[in-house]
Design a protein around this motif. Structure first.
Motif, PDB file in Angstrom:
ATOM      1  N   TRP A   1       0.859  -1.210   0.000  1.00 40.92           N
ATOM      2  CA  TRP A   1       0.000   0.000   0.000  1.00 40.92           C
ATOM      3  C   TRP A   1       0.892   1.258   0.000  1.00 40.92           C
ATOM      4  O   TRP A   1       2.051   1.229   0.473  1.00 40.92           O
ATOM      5  N   ASP A   2       0.279   2.326  -0.572  1.00 38.77           N
ATOM      6  CA  ASP A   2       1.004   3.602  -0.462  1.00 38.77           C
ATOM      7  C   ASP A   2       0.630   4.276   0.864  1.00 38.77           C
ATOM      8  O   ASP A   2      -0.198   3.770   1.622  1.00 38.77           O
TER       9      ASP A   2
ATOM     10  N   TRP B   1      -1.200   6.666   1.505  1.00 39.00           N
ATOM     11  CA  TRP B   1      -2.600   7.127   1.614  1.00 39.00           C
ATOM     12  C   TRP B   1      -3.584   5.956   1.762  1.00 39.00           C
ATOM     13  O   TRP B   1      -4.774   6.122   1.702  1.00 39.00           O
TER      14      TRP B   1
ATOM     15  N   ASN C   1      -3.796   3.252  -0.322  1.00 41.51           N
ATOM     16  CA  ASN C   1      -4.228   2.620  -1.595  1.00 41.51           C
ATOM     17  C   ASN C   1      -3.351   1.383  -1.877  1.00 41.51           C
ATOM     18  O   ASN C   1      -2.109   1.449  -1.813  1.00 41.51           O
ATOM     19  N   GLN C   2      -4.054   0.247  -2.166  1.00 38.11           N
ATOM     20  CA  GLN C   2      -3.311  -0.965  -2.529  1.00 38.11           C
ATOM     21  C   GLN C   2      -2.820  -0.826  -3.967  1.00 38.11           C
ATOM     22  O   GLN C   2      -3.598  -0.617  -4.886  1.00 38.11           O
ATOM     23  N   ILE C   3      -1.507  -0.930  -4.123  1.00 34.39           N
ATOM     24  CA  ILE C   3      -0.947  -0.770  -5.459  1.00 34.39           C
ATOM     25  C   ILE C   3      -0.356  -2.082  -6.025  1.00 34.39           C
ATOM     26  O   ILE C   3       0.035  -2.136  -7.196  1.00 34.39           O
TER      27      ILE C   3
ATOM     28  N   ILE D   1       1.851   0.647 -10.781  1.00 28.54           N
ATOM     29  CA  ILE D   1       0.587   0.377 -10.104  1.00 28.54           C
ATOM     30  C   ILE D   1       0.057  -0.961 -10.633  1.00 28.54           C
ATOM     31  O   ILE D   1      -0.197  -1.126 -11.838  1.00 28.54           O
TER      32      ILE D   1
ATOM     33  N   TYR E   1       6.714   2.595   1.117  1.00 29.72           N
ATOM     34  CA  TYR E   1       5.444   1.869   0.944  1.00 29.72           C
ATOM     35  C   TYR E   1       5.343   0.806   2.037  1.00 29.72           C
ATOM     36  O   TYR E   1       6.351   0.216   2.473  1.00 29.72           O
TER      37      TYR E   1
END
Length: 561
Positions: A504-505, A507, A509-511, A525, A537
């Motif tokens: 995740w980043d 913020w 968000n799963q990247i 991504i 990360y």
């Protein structure tokens, strides 16, 4: 033939015939008038003197017919003997001289005409016989007093008379059947004849000699020691009921063995009832035989026992082979195995349950009541059984070094066989080094053999503990220079399952996400979109270990461009 009433001596001779007629009228020609003595049949007869017949050589008054042998006359009986060879008409003169006290008293002559022709006999006496010499037939029989004769003569329907004659004990016996069956009173030689039209010009006679050989009476005796397995002695008692000699004898003992001896001695290999047959033959080829049952049931002279094993471990299964001979199922058998148990089988199978040394006793009783027994001292020895045992060094094996030694600790073993998971890996070695091919519980089996072939088996289980390693780097540089371009876990992951890695980043968000431990993040991504920015990360990795233990790793990774 001539006869003299006074008993004077008569001597017969051939002499020249006298001429008392001529040839006039021969062939139907007329006779010469006034010359009656020249007629074939003068009437009245011509008066003497008469001239003698002149013969053409080689014929003469003493050889009027020729032949081979020449025709001659017996001076005493007047019978003519000889065989003429040429056909024709012959004049023969016979003179009879009468003597008394050496003085010639008178001479009587008679002239004869003999016609010699070739003729086929109308009747020929013939019969079935063993051998034949001219018109003499010979028939030979062995013992059989009844003989059926086969008449093979021809022209039976036109015969006036036929009969058989035999001289039996000085008396002529006559039989009128065409082919009679005659019973003679005893053995011997009998002369006889088959007569066809006896006494008639057209007839024939066959002379017969019947020989009936004396009866052969076959017989024998035998004896043997019923309580000893020895040979049987035979005595030939055969004889001929009359003159004659034996030529040979043949014995068939009933067990496939034979002999040509007069009084043989034979040893039977097995007990039983044997039909022994004796066949005898005399010098004439006559044969007779007789048979007797020999009940050969002696007790064995020696008891012999051969166990299939004499040294073993309990429970020891021993087969006692009874090699005593002769013996079979008809004999009574008693065994004492020495361990408190008994048996009655001929070849028993016995199981010894305890260690020790055992003497075996055997007793055999023949069907005729003869007994023999023997004790076989210390025949069977039952020794302690082997005990299989071993250890595994080290007792726990780890997957990174799956090697162990199997060390034998058995008792009384002479041979070793090692098995891993039921697969043979080695034999004849007491220490075996082995590398396991897999982790987990492994089945180790040791099969040992005692010097006396007794066996034992032991199985142990060894745990080969699986091992793994895993770590994550804390930075990577996905700039496509083939150096540190991919972020993924490192280590030995054999046996793990349920793998999951998520990134995740900052913020939330799963990247990136993968369930393949060999896959990694390439800095984009979800590995396909735009490039992620440099920075830090969050990383979370979970999986289940080889034996089900859960694992979770949380950390951070820094991406540099």
């Amino acid at each position: 033939a001539a006869f003299d009433a006074q008993g004077d001596q008569l001597i017969y001779e051939l002499c020249a015939p006298l001429i008392g007629a001529g040839q006039d009228g021969l062939g139907g020609a007329p006779s010469t008038p006034n010359y009656e003595c020249d007629d074939l049949l003068p009437n009245p007869a011509c008066p003497p003197p008469y001239e003698t017949v002149q013969y053409v050589p080689p014929f003469s008054a003493l050889n009027p017919l020729g032949g081979d042998p020449p025709v001659t006359i017996d001076p005493v009986t007047g019978l003519l003997y000889g065989t003429p060879l040429a056909q024709g008409q012959y004049s023969v003169g016979v003179c009879v001289y009468e003597y008394r006290n050496g003085q010639l008293l008178s001479v009587i002559r008679r002239d004869f005409q003999f016609n010699v022709v070739n003729c086929q006999p109308l009747y020929v006496a013939d019969l079935q016989a063993d051998t034949q010499e001219d018109d003499h037939y010979f028939i030979e029989k062995c013992e059989d007093l009844e003989i059926s004769f086969e008449n093979k003569s021809i022209q039976q329907a036109t015969l006036d008379e036929y009969r058989w004659e035999f001289l039996v004990d000085g008396q002529i016996q006559t039989f009128t059947e065409w082919s009679p069956t005659i019973t003679f009173p005893h053995a011997g030689n009998f002369e006889g004849a088959l007569l066809l039209n006896p006494g008639a010009p057209c007839g024939d006679t066959a002379y017969i000699t019947v020989t009936i050989f004396p009866e052969i009476v076959p017989d024998f005796t035998f004896e043997y020691d019923t309580c000893s397995a020895g040979p049987v002695s035979y005595v030939n008692l055969s004889y001929i009921d009359g003159p004659g000699e034996f030529a040979r004898q043949f014995w068939a003992f009933g067990d496939a063995d034979t002999s040509n001896l007069t009084d043989p001695v034979h040893l039977f290999k097995d007990p039983g009832a044997y039909l022994t047959r004796l066949t005898v033959e005399d010098t004439h080829g006559c044969v007779a035989d007789t048979a007797k049952w020999v009940n050969y049931l002696p007790a064995p002279s020696l008891l012999i026992v051969s166990p299939n094993d004499t040294i073993s471990c309990p429970p020891a299964e021993v087969l006692f082979n009874n090699l005593s001979s002769p013996v079979d199922e008809s004999y009574k058998v008693f065994w004492d195995f020495g361990d408190g148990t008994t048996g009655t089988e001929l070849n028993p199978l016995h199981i010894y349950q305890s260690e020790g040394t055992y003497s075996v006793h055997l007793e055999i009783v023949s069907p005729l009541g003869c007994t023999i027994d023997t004790t076989f001292e210390d025949l069977i020895r039952i020794v302690p059984p082997p005990v299989a045992d071993f250890r595994v060094d080290p007792p726990v094996v780890f997957g990174f070094n799956p090697v162990a030694n199997f060390v034998d600790e058995s008792i009384d073993a002479a041979h070793w066989e090692w098995y891993v998971n039921d697969q043979l890996i080695a034999h004849t070695q007491q220490v075996q080094n082995y590398m396991f091919r897999d982790t987990g519980l492994q089945k180790i089996t040791l099969h040992i053999t005692h010097p006396e072939k007794c066996q034992d088996t032991l199985t142990r289980w060894v745990d080969v503990v699986p091992e793994w390693t895993f770590y994550l780097p804390n930075a990577f540089t996905p700039n496509e220079d083939t150096n540190n371009d991919l972020f993924k876990g490192k280590g030995i992951l054999t046996g793990i399952r349920d793998f999951d890695m998520q990134i995740w980043d900052r913020w939330g968000n799963q990247i990136f996400q993968t369930d393949d431990p060999l896959s990694g993040w390439n800095g984009r991504i979800h590995n396909t979109g735009r490039s992620a920015e440099e920075g830090v990360y969050l990383v979370r990795v979970t999986f289940t270990g080889p034996r089900g233990e859960p694992f979770e790793y949380q950390g951070v990774v820094t991406l540099f461009r």
